[in-house]
Structures are given as C-alpha cells and as structure tokens.
Write a protein that holds these residues in place. Sequence first.
Motif, short mmCIF file in Angstrom:
data_model
loop_
_atom_site.label_atom_id
_atom_site.label_comp_id
_atom_site.label_asym_id
_atom_site.label_seq_id
_atom_site.Cartn_x
_atom_site.Cartn_y
_atom_site.Cartn_z
N LEU A 18 3.57 -0.34 7.93
CA LEU A 18 4.36 -0.06 6.74
C LEU A 18 5.82 0.23 7.10
N TYR A 22 9.25 -2.06 5.91
CA TYR A 22 10.42 -1.55 5.19
C TYR A 22 11.59 -1.22 6.12
N MET A 37 10.37 5.62 -2.25
CA MET A 37 9.10 4.93 -1.99
C MET A 37 8.45 5.45 -0.71
N GLN A 38 9.26 5.54 0.37
CA GLN A 38 8.70 5.93 1.65
C GLN A 38 8.39 7.43 1.72
N LEU A 41 4.91 7.14 0.37
CA LEU A 41 4.09 6.21 1.13
C LEU A 41 3.77 6.73 2.52
N SER A 73 -1.32 -3.26 1.27
CA SER A 73 -1.12 -3.48 -0.16
C SER A 73 -1.93 -2.48 -0.98
N MET A 76 -0.25 0.90 -0.82
CA MET A 76 0.95 0.91 -1.66
C MET A 76 0.59 1.10 -3.13
N THR A 79 -0.55 4.67 -3.62
CA THR A 79 0.59 5.59 -3.61
C THR A 79 1.37 5.53 -4.91
N TYR A 80 1.58 4.32 -5.42
CA TYR A 80 2.27 4.21 -6.72
C TYR A 80 1.52 4.98 -7.79
N LEU A 118 6.56 -0.18 -5.50
CA LEU A 118 5.40 -0.20 -4.61
C LEU A 118 4.31 -1.12 -5.16
N ALA A 122 3.35 -4.66 -3.29
CA ALA A 122 1.99 -4.75 -2.74
C ALA A 122 1.45 -6.18 -2.78
#
Length: 291
Positions: A18, A22, A37-38, A41, A73, A76, A79-80, A118, A122
Amino acid sequence: MNLEQRSREYREYLETYLKEYYKASSDEPQKLLFDAMQYSLMAGGKRLRPILAFEFCRICGREWKEAAPFAASIEMIHTYSLIHDDLPCMDNDDYRRGRLTNHKVYGEGMAVLAGDALLTDAFGVASTAELTNPGDMATAIGVLSECAGSMGMVGGQVLDILSAERELTEQEVLNIQNRKTGCLISAACALGVIAGGGSEAQYDAACQFAAGLGLAFQIRDDMLDVIGTQAELGKATGVDDKKNTFVKLYGLERCEELVASYTKYAIDALNVFEDTEFLKDLARSLTERRT
C-alpha cells in the motif's frame, strides 16, 4: 509457520504494498487528500480481510503474493467504510484504533473525500492483478462491486440505519450483518481463490467458510462492545446499547455458543482444501479475541 508469524508476514507485505502504491502521492497538489487517506489506511488493525485473500490464494496452490492487488483493494474498501461510519452523520465516533477518527483530524469534508477516493482507487488496484485465467478478472471485479455496494456492505449499512428505531427479528439482524460485515469477508475469501486459480468447489467452500466466519466475527464484535474496554479496543465501548445487535437479540451466553457454532461451520467447510491449519487457527482465535 504459526498463526502469528504468517499473519505478521501477510500484514507487513500488505502495508509495504500500500505504501508503494501511494508513494508518488506526496508530489501531487492534492497531497492533503492522500494524507487523510493514508492516515486511516495505515492505522494498523487486524487486516483480517487481506490475510484471508492471501491465505486462500496460497492454499489453492499459487504464490500468495499474487493476491496482493485484491487484498489491498479489499482493505481500501474496508477503510473507506470505517471513515464514513465514524462521521457525525453516521456513528459520530471520536476514536478508531486508539487514534482520533479521520474527520476529527482532517475535517468532515476531507474525510468524506478520503473515503470516496479509497473506494474508487480500490477498483483500479484490483484491476492490476495478474490471474492464471485473465477472463476471471470480470468475475473478480463483479464480486468486489457486489460485496461492497448496494447489494452488499452499503445495503447492510442502510438496513442498519432504517432499523434504529425499532426491535428487529432474528432474520432482520442476520440480513444486516450478512451484508454489513459478512460481504467483505466473503469477497476476500472468494478473491483469494480467484487469485489462486482455484476450482469451482474451492470457490464454493471459501464462500461457505466466509459465511460462518463473518457471523462469528460480528457476534464477537457485538459482545466486545459490552465486555471489552476502550483500552483494549481502541474505541469507545457501550455505544451499541440502543442498536439491534446479536447481544441484544440473544444475550451474552447464547452469543458465546453461536460464535463457537459458526466457527465450527466455517472450519468444516475447509475440507476440500489441504493445509488448512492456519485458517482453522485463525477462525478459532475469533472465539476468544479481546480486540
């Protein structure tokens, strides 16, 4: 390799994957979005869904790292969903995994967009998987979409919202949790088999395993909201008192029995595979987990 060793290897590989995906984002003008995002994540966690994807790929006979695009994926998407769940318009949580939730750090607008990005990214990550049968990619993307979308996780979240003001039947609680929690677990297992080039029988068995494991996992999660502590869970407890949980439906003692029963159902489904000790140990560990 025991449960903890292999789980750690899978988690560490996923997180490296991951970060690499990114890596170039720091040069983009929308860097704040990538930071948000990170932040979520890379916040750690059990990484259960990626672990399942890696392991099912492995026991189907292929190098487990080939499942990395699918494993990433799914994480992600998971996490979203957590970022959006924590928002004031949803569960309004301040902490997740022992840290301030995304919107508390980056604001509500950026948290919404981080979740949106995210989810969208994905599918781009998943599409990079190199499969033994390239024609399986359409099936894989379909599985991911169905399990994450209106017929799957999002559909379960909608049912959860609509049920907030009334008592639910047993079937209605199952309908929510099979979608809200179970569908992404099912996607992880199914995509692992696809990545591993598994047979139809292995695919069906993985889905049966996921069905049992998903319910065991969610029931235990409901129990931990009652018997766990904020220090153990990294988030507030007792927040589900007014929700239609399995604990509210059955009580703690019956929930203990159901976790054991669904875990056994999951383990029994693995008979079509060889070398399943890791998955059996993983499933059993859910019965006693405190986090």
